[in-house]
Design an enzyme around this catalytic site. Structure first.
Site, PDB file in Angstrom:
ATOM      1  CG  HIS A  63      13.511   6.013  23.138  1.00 27.23           C
ATOM      2  ND1 HIS A  63      14.741   6.187  23.758  1.00 27.23           N
ATOM      3  CD2 HIS A  63      13.807   5.436  21.929  1.00 27.23           C
ATOM      4  CE1 HIS A  63      15.702   5.750  22.977  1.00 27.23           C
ATOM      5  NE2 HIS A  63      15.163   5.272  21.856  1.00 27.23           N
ATOM      6  CG  HIS A  65      13.477   3.289  19.107  1.00 23.54           C
ATOM      7  ND1 HIS A  65      13.998   4.512  18.739  1.00 23.54           N
ATOM      8  CD2 HIS A  65      12.431   3.055  18.255  1.00 23.54           C
ATOM      9  CE1 HIS A  65      13.312   4.998  17.716  1.00 23.54           C
ATOM     10  NE2 HIS A  65      12.357   4.141  17.409  1.00 23.54           N
ATOM     11  CG  ASP A  67      18.590   0.767  20.746  1.00 19.18           C
ATOM     12  OD1 ASP A  67      17.422   1.049  20.475  1.00 19.18           O
ATOM     13  OD2 ASP A  67      19.523   1.597  20.646  1.00 19.18           O
ATOM     14  CG  HIS A  68      17.274   2.995  24.304  1.00 21.75           C
ATOM     15  ND1 HIS A  68      18.127   3.845  24.969  1.00 21.75           N
ATOM     16  CD2 HIS A  68      17.607   3.068  22.989  1.00 21.75           C
ATOM     17  CE1 HIS A  68      18.937   4.424  24.091  1.00 21.75           C
ATOM     18  NE2 HIS A  68      18.639   3.963  22.880  1.00 21.75           N
ATOM     19  CG  ASP A 211      18.511   6.892  21.225  1.00 22.01           C
ATOM     20  OD1 ASP A 211      19.470   6.788  22.015  1.00 22.01           O
ATOM     21  OD2 ASP A 211      18.148   5.970  20.478  1.00 22.01           O
ATOM     22  CG  HIS A 269      23.152   5.475  21.856  1.00 21.89           C
ATOM     23  ND1 HIS A 269      22.934   5.767  20.529  1.00 21.89           N
ATOM     24  CD2 HIS A 269      22.140   4.663  22.230  1.00 21.89           C
ATOM     25  CE1 HIS A 269      21.833   5.153  20.120  1.00 21.89           C
ATOM     26  NE2 HIS A 269      21.333   4.474  21.137  1.00 21.89           N
TER      27      HIS A 269
END
Length: 303
Positions: A63, A65, A67-68, A211, A269
């Site tokens: 995805h 976001h 942090d990814h 996530d 994570h």
């Protein structure tokens, strides 16, 4: 590295810590290298792990976001700088296209990468999205606050020799190679066909579930895999917060692994609030008997 190996590049979550980088992992599957979720700092983590840009054939984003994915610009620029000669496929949720476009154009550089974009739109049932000579890549929708997908990698179909059947028919040495090439071989006037002394191999398999709340897509991706890498952002006392923000607890990860018949579960994570992951292993371990908490730069062999 072994033929199939997972390298954890980042095992933290939104906020990196002194010990944990933001998300990221590298999967070696035979000659193919897959980089998942390059969070901020991934390029440096690759250097520490001894992974060059030349080893990347596929980049997968679960995805968009930060942090990814905020490490993606640096990785793409490094691929270009090192003049990687082969095409690189970038896989991501189709709804994240505008963010992918921004990341690709985050700064000025001479772009010489043969980048093949593969936007994906899938449901909870895993769908094949890419097939190479040695592997099949599946994706399925997860349950996060934004569109997110998980991935499954497994061997392409193939056959292996039954050594007992070969021995019973007197087939050994160069005759085995000939049988493999030609599909049949004669020994003392008896013809043996390839299908008579081979069987379908059991494919090695890996799933990445980042996530997400526990969901059908996660369980289907994880079904029977040799290694499941799944988020365990919180412990179960914060299950309400996990649901609110679209995450799983360590207990959730253990339940998914148990329900899916996973061989081994690797937790990742972790929220920056935790200094130790022993409670995570204990929670997940109450549901599944083979659990490890990943640390940055850990390596796990698959099968």
């Amino acid at each position: 590295m072994s033929e199939r190996e997972l390298v954890a590049l980042g095992t933290g979550s939104l906020v990196p810590t002194r010990e944990r980088n933001q998300s990221g992992c590298f999967l070696r599957w035979g000659p193919t290298g897959i980089l998942f979720d390059p969070g901020e700092g991934t390029q440096r983590q690759m250097t520490l792990a001894g992974i060059s840009a030349h080893r990347i054939q596929i980049i997968c984003l679960t995805h968009l976001h930060g942090d990814h994915c905020l490490g993606l610009p640096g990785v793409l620029q490094r691929i270009s700088l090192d003049q990687v000669p082969h095409p690189v496929t970038l896989v991501y949720p189709v709804s994240g296209q505008e963010y992918v476009d921004r990341l690709r154009a985050a700064s000025i550089y001479h772009d010489r990468t043969d980048l093949r974009l593969l936007p994906v739109e899938v449901g909870a049932e895993p769908a094949e999205i890419l097939r190479l000579s040695g592997l099949i890549l599946h994706a399925a929708a997860l349950d996060h606050r934004v569109d997110a997908i998980g991935y499954r990698v497994q061997d392409a179909p193939g056959r292996v020799f039954d050594t007992g059947a070969l021995a019973a028919r007197g087939i050994a040495g160069p005759l085995v190679g000939r049988l493999h090439r030609e599909g049949r071989v004669s020994v003392d006037g008896v013809i043996t066909r390839l299908e008579e002394v081979t069987r379908e191999r059991t494919p090695a398999s890996f799933a990445l579930v980042q996530d997400t709340r526990p969901c059908r897509g996660a369980e289907l991706l994880a079904d029977g895999v040799d290694l499941l890498m799944m988020e365990a952002t919180y412990l179960s006392d914060l299950a309400g917060k996990a649901r609110e923000y679209g995450h799983s607890t360590a207990l959730d990860a253990g339940r998914v692994a148990a329900a899916a018949g996973v061989r081994r579960l690797a937790l990742t994570h972790f929220s920056s609030r935790y200094g130790s992951t022993e409670p995570h292993v204990a929670e997940a371990g109450s549901m599944h008997d083979d659990v490890v908490a990943l640390a940055d730069l850990d390596r796990l062999r698959i099968r």
